[in-house]
Design an enzyme around this catalytic site. Structure first.
Site, PDB file in Angstrom:
ATOM      1  N   ASN A 100      -1.531   3.683   6.879  1.00  0.00           N
ATOM      2  CA  ASN A 100      -2.488   3.901   7.932  1.00  0.00           C
ATOM      3  C   ASN A 100      -3.273   2.908   8.073  1.00  0.00           C
ATOM      4  O   ASN A 100      -3.639   2.574   9.207  1.00  0.00           O
ATOM      5  CB  ASN A 100      -3.355   5.123   7.361  1.00  0.00           C
ATOM      6  CG  ASN A 100      -2.766   6.540   7.079  1.00  0.00           C
ATOM      7  OD1 ASN A 100      -1.569   6.383   7.500  1.00  0.00           O
ATOM      8  ND2 ASN A 100      -3.334   7.174   6.411  1.00  0.00           N
ATOM      9  N   ASP A 101      -3.816   2.233   7.307  1.00  0.00           N
ATOM     10  CA  ASP A 101      -4.659   0.778   7.424  1.00  0.00           C
ATOM     11  C   ASP A 101      -3.801  -0.366   7.631  1.00  0.00           C
ATOM     12  O   ASP A 101      -4.345  -1.078   8.511  1.00  0.00           O
ATOM     13  CB  ASP A 101      -5.562   0.774   5.973  1.00  0.00           C
ATOM     14  CG  ASP A 101      -6.797   1.441   6.161  1.00  0.00           C
ATOM     15  OD1 ASP A 101      -7.453   1.814   7.163  1.00  0.00           O
ATOM     16  OD2 ASP A 101      -7.039   2.239   5.168  1.00  0.00           O
ATOM     17  N   ARG A 133      -7.174   7.507  -6.688  1.00  0.00           N
ATOM     18  CA  ARG A 133      -7.697   6.310  -6.209  1.00  0.00           C
ATOM     19  C   ARG A 133      -8.947   6.138  -6.329  1.00  0.00           C
ATOM     20  O   ARG A 133      -9.662   7.320  -5.985  1.00  0.00           O
ATOM     21  CB  ARG A 133      -7.312   6.451  -4.583  1.00  0.00           C
ATOM     22  CG  ARG A 133      -7.719   5.241  -4.050  1.00  0.00           C
ATOM     23  CD  ARG A 133      -7.102   5.090  -2.659  1.00  0.00           C
ATOM     24  NE  ARG A 133      -7.819   6.200  -1.779  1.00  0.00           N
ATOM     25  CZ  ARG A 133      -7.772   6.277  -0.379  1.00  0.00           C
ATOM     26  NH1 ARG A 133      -6.556   5.585   0.267  1.00  0.00           N
ATOM     27  NH2 ARG A 133      -8.241   7.104   0.252  1.00  0.00           N
ATOM     28  N   CYS A 165       2.005   5.790   0.756  1.00  0.00           N
ATOM     29  CA  CYS A 165       1.480   7.114   0.894  1.00  0.00           C
ATOM     30  C   CYS A 165       0.609   7.250   2.243  1.00  0.00           C
ATOM     31  O   CYS A 165      -0.239   8.313   2.478  1.00  0.00           O
ATOM     32  CB  CYS A 165       0.462   6.880  -0.232  1.00  0.00           C
ATOM     33  SG  CYS A 165      -0.687   5.918  -0.186  1.00  0.00           S
ATOM     34  N   ARG A 214      -7.462   3.070  13.931  1.00  0.00           N
ATOM     35  CA  ARG A 214      -6.707   4.028  13.623  1.00  0.00           C
ATOM     36  C   ARG A 214      -7.232   5.340  14.328  1.00  0.00           C
ATOM     37  O   ARG A 214      -6.599   6.319  14.553  1.00  0.00           O
ATOM     38  CB  ARG A 214      -6.373   4.129  12.130  1.00  0.00           C
ATOM     39  CG  ARG A 214      -7.339   4.236  11.359  1.00  0.00           C
ATOM     40  CD  ARG A 214      -7.196   4.349  10.058  1.00  0.00           C
ATOM     41  NE  ARG A 214      -7.098   5.545   9.269  1.00  0.00           N
ATOM     42  CZ  ARG A 214      -6.996   5.727   7.850  1.00  0.00           C
ATOM     43  NH1 ARG A 214      -7.119   4.502   7.208  1.00  0.00           N
ATOM     44  NH2 ARG A 214      -6.797   6.820   7.429  1.00  0.00           N
ATOM     45  N   HIS A 251     -14.930  17.009   9.963  1.00  0.00           N
ATOM     46  CA  HIS A 251     -14.859  17.867   8.896  1.00  0.00           C
ATOM     47  C   HIS A 251     -13.796  19.230   9.501  1.00  0.00           C
ATOM     48  O   HIS A 251     -12.950  19.563   8.872  1.00  0.00           O
ATOM     49  CB  HIS A 251     -16.034  18.567   8.701  1.00  0.00           C
ATOM     50  CG  HIS A 251     -16.989  17.824   7.352  1.00  0.00           C
ATOM     51  ND1 HIS A 251     -18.308  17.748   7.778  1.00  0.00           N
ATOM     52  CD2 HIS A 251     -16.449  17.193   6.530  1.00  0.00           C
ATOM     53  CE1 HIS A 251     -18.555  16.869   6.604  1.00  0.00           C
ATOM     54  NE2 HIS A 251     -17.776  16.573   5.784  1.00  0.00           N
ATOM     55  N   GLU A 301      -2.661  -2.260   1.771  1.00  0.00           N
ATOM     56  CA  GLU A 301      -2.935  -1.618   3.108  1.00  0.00           C
ATOM     57  C   GLU A 301      -3.664  -2.927   4.005  1.00  0.00           C
ATOM     58  O   GLU A 301      -4.327  -2.582   5.236  1.00  0.00           O
ATOM     59  CB  GLU A 301      -3.804  -0.540   3.090  1.00  0.00           C
ATOM     60  CG  GLU A 301      -4.776  -0.273   2.012  1.00  0.00           C
ATOM     61  CD  GLU A 301      -5.564   0.856   1.766  1.00  0.00           C
ATOM     62  OE1 GLU A 301      -5.407   1.679   2.535  1.00  0.00           O
ATOM     63  OE2 GLU A 301      -6.543   0.790   0.672  1.00  0.00           O
ATOM     64  N   ARG A 308      -7.438  11.338  -2.897  1.00  0.00           N
ATOM     65  CA  ARG A 308      -8.425  10.672  -2.245  1.00  0.00           C
ATOM     66  C   ARG A 308      -9.955  11.007  -2.592  1.00  0.00           C
ATOM     67  O   ARG A 308     -10.455  11.994  -2.011  1.00  0.00           O
ATOM     68  CB  ARG A 308      -8.509  10.891  -0.837  1.00  0.00           C
ATOM     69  CG  ARG A 308      -7.140  10.323   0.080  1.00  0.00           C
ATOM     70  CD  ARG A 308      -7.253  10.483   1.471  1.00  0.00           C
ATOM     71  NE  ARG A 308      -6.462   9.634   2.400  1.00  0.00           N
ATOM     72  CZ  ARG A 308      -5.276  10.047   2.860  1.00  0.00           C
ATOM     73  NH1 ARG A 308      -4.941  11.238   2.706  1.00  0.00           N
ATOM     74  NH2 ARG A 308      -4.628   9.367   3.606  1.00  0.00           N
TER      75      ARG A 308
END
Ligand code: PEP
Ligand code: MG
Length: 597
Positions: A465-466, A341, A513, A476, A198, A442, A305
């Site tokens: 990223n993935d 998404r 993205c 990652r 967080h 991804e 997200r």
């Protein structure tokens, strides 16, 4: 001079004196109850319990105030973190457990509190799940808060500083991060923490440079000397030498003047200097970020997200809560596109309601996550789809499924969507029946079969990223394999190229993205590979729009062609850095300047 490396979670350069927060902030003076001034042991125990209750009350009030502060500055979802803290401090079971130790073991209120809360934290850490282990930091936060009220000591007040500082700490809790003085805290660096904590998420919202997971360094820093935080390269420089300081002062002032210059770069459309428009959209996690992304010049939201709606709370969200969050984003963007998404929970993002099932996963990145969860928990999925379809009547909304890896998976998700549309129709509820449906690419299996997928969706969005972690088998979030995780790897670029080619052939739009598209170094390459849309961190938008206006498509194509001739990620990386320097006409002698851009 000492240079330490960490995980950069928020970009920028800061130079200031450090404010060092210790590992052990509150020393517990007594383990047992002090009977010296009480008339009887019974009186002393009663007074100790009274002290505990008063401290718990004060702590609850303080957290409620923090919740309000976070709600005002960072939005409802960030405030939900404190709502969860508040539930715990007001839980009668917590007070009972501590009181039991005071009454039965003669423990002082401080010692009893610390014992109980550390036991809670330890059980979270022992569950073997990195997300839950991060949550143990929240319990330590409560422990420190409670000790502060019991001991009456004042930790240096981070919210009321009078001079600029860089905060150095073993760990910063979400409440401390949200409470940082925006005026005086120029950056923060912590010894522990992961990119998905967080704290890291809040650092981005505060827009100050930040590094986490640096490893032990507090013993090497003290007040009085200067430190440099390089949030671009992920470096902490303690007591810099004269040359380094001068170089970073130059970089910082360049960065400041560039920011000044770029203030208006986000505005308007961005076309290459030969007139080809590149759409630059924003990625957001919380609905409150929508207005901020719009102010930075986002041409739309390319990635919302939505799973972060779930992260702070203790229960599932209702259809209405989803609906209101989506409405807020759609309203901020008027007629510009908003791509929502569907939930991408699992892996490191686990909402409380799904913890019992997901926390045991032996390899969460390869486990039940993302669209697989939506297909498993159809009611949860339908609740979200209903809200998206209803909210979509008010704007240009697109819907996107994450982590699709096979055609049957995509078809099943679309079938459930059709069921939801039928239900809404029967109920006479207005919804967007013509919504565009896209998928994230991804997983290598999806990138390889992009031609087949392209026949069944309205658009692609490449989640690098993935895609990088699944192509190169490098987690990652794991700093130990960071050197194996590289967007410039030829295998990754081949997959991206295949998706772009398939989208072109099928005549559907394609976006990148993942974080890769927020890095200016990759922009000419992506344009050269045929991309005409990107979706990026909102704070990167002005810089990227400025860069788009400096390049031409033929020049970008030439860069992409040169990149195909290199054999390793390292060579590609070096070449792209040089090209960026050239495009920006930066001095080669200070390559780090490119990073500030
Ligand atoms: C990605 O994987 O690139 C992506 C954008 O999704 P996330 O970072 O949310 O997994
Ligand atoms: Mg992803």
């Amino acid at each position: 001079m000492l240079i330490k490396h960490g995980i950069a979670v928020s970009p920028g350069i800061a130079i200031a004196q450090p404010m060092v927060l210790g590992v052990e902030d509150y020393r517990i003076p007594r383990q047992t109850i002090d009977h010296s001034s009480a008339r009887s042991p019974h009186d002393a125990t009663a007074a100790e319990v009274q002290r505990l209750r008063a401290a718990l009350d004060k702590l609850s009030d303080e957290i409620a105030a923090n919740e309000a502060l976070a709600a005002e500055h960072l939005g409802k979802e960030a405030a939900a973190i404190f709502a969860a803290h508040l539930l715990l401090t007001r839980d009668p079971k917590l007070a009972q457990e501590i009181e039991k130790l005071i009454r039965e073991a003669n423990h002082s209120a401080e010692y009893a509190s610390s014992q109980v809360l550390r036991r809670y934290a330890k059980s979270l850490q022992n569950l073997g799940n990195s997300y839950l282990a991060e949550r143990a930091a929240d319990i330590f936060d409560l422990e420190r808060g409670l000790l502060r009220h019991l001991l009456g000591e004042q930790r240096e007040d981070l919210a009321h500083l009078t001079a600029p500082v860089v905060v150095l700490a073993h760990n910063l809790t979400p409440s401390e991060t949200a409470g940082l003085s925006r005026e005086h805290v120029k950056a923060f660096v912590t010894e522990v923490g992961g990119a998905t904590s967080h704290t890291a998420i809040l650092a981005g919202a505060l827009e100050i440079p930040a590094l986490v997971g640096v490893g032990s360094f507090l013993a090497d820093a003290s007040g009085g000397e200067l430190v440099i935080v390089d949030g671009n390269l992920g470096q902490l420089i303690i007591d810099p030498d004269k040359d380094t300081l001068a170089r970073y002062e130059q970089i910082r002032s360049l960065q400041q003047s560039r920011q000044q210059l770029l203030r208006t770069s986000g505005e308007g459309i961005a076309s290459t200097n030969d007139g080809v428009r590149i759409l630059v959209q924003g990625n957001i996690e919380f609905p409150e970020e929508a207005a901020h992304a719009s102010a930075r010049g986002a041409d739309g939201i390319g990635l919302y997200r939505t799973e972060f709606l779930y992260m702070g709370g203790l229960r599932e969200r209702t259809e209405e809560e989803h609906y209101l969050a989506y409405k807020e984003v759609i309203r901020a963007f008027g007629d510009r596109p908003v791509t929502i998404r569907t939930l991408d929970v699992g892996s490191d993002k686990i909402p409380n309601s799904l913890r019992p099932v997901l926390q045991e996963a032996p390899n969460p990145e390869l486990g039940l996550r993302s669209v697989r969860i939506s297909l498993e928990y159809v009611d949860l999925f339908k609740t979200q789809l209903r809200a998206i379809l209803r909210a979509a009547t008010g704007g240009d909304v697109r819907l996107m499924f994450p982590l699709v890896s096979s055609l049957p998976e995509l078809r099943q998700a679309k079938m459930i969507l059709r069921d939801v549309m039928e239900d809404l129709d029967e109920e006479g509820i207005p919804f967007a029946g013509d919504i565009q449906i896209g998928m994230m690419v991804e997983v290598p299996s999806a990138a390889l079969r992009a031609d087949e997928f392209a026949k069944e969706v309205d658009f692609f969005s490449i989640g690098t990223n993935d895609l990088i972690q699944y192509t190169l088998a490098a987690d990652r979030t794991d700093p130990l394999v960071a050197k194996y995780y590289n967007a410039a790897d030829p295998a990754v670029l081949m997959l991206i190229q295949n998706v772009v080619r398939a989208a072109e052939n099928a005549g559907i739009p394609v976006t990148v993205c993942g974080q890769m598209s927020s890095d200016p170094k990759y922009l000419p390459l992506l344009v050269g590979m045929g991309l005409r849309q990107i979706s990026v961190m909102p704070q990167a938008i002005p810089v990227l729009k400025d860069l788009i206006r400096r390049i031409s498509v033929p020049e970008a194509v030439e860069i992409a062609e040169r990149v195909r001739t290199f054999e390793t990620a390292r060579d590609i990386d070096l070449f792209l850095k040089k090209e960026l320097d050239r495009l920006l006409a930066l001095e080669r002698s200070t390559p780090a300047l490119a990073e500030t851009y």
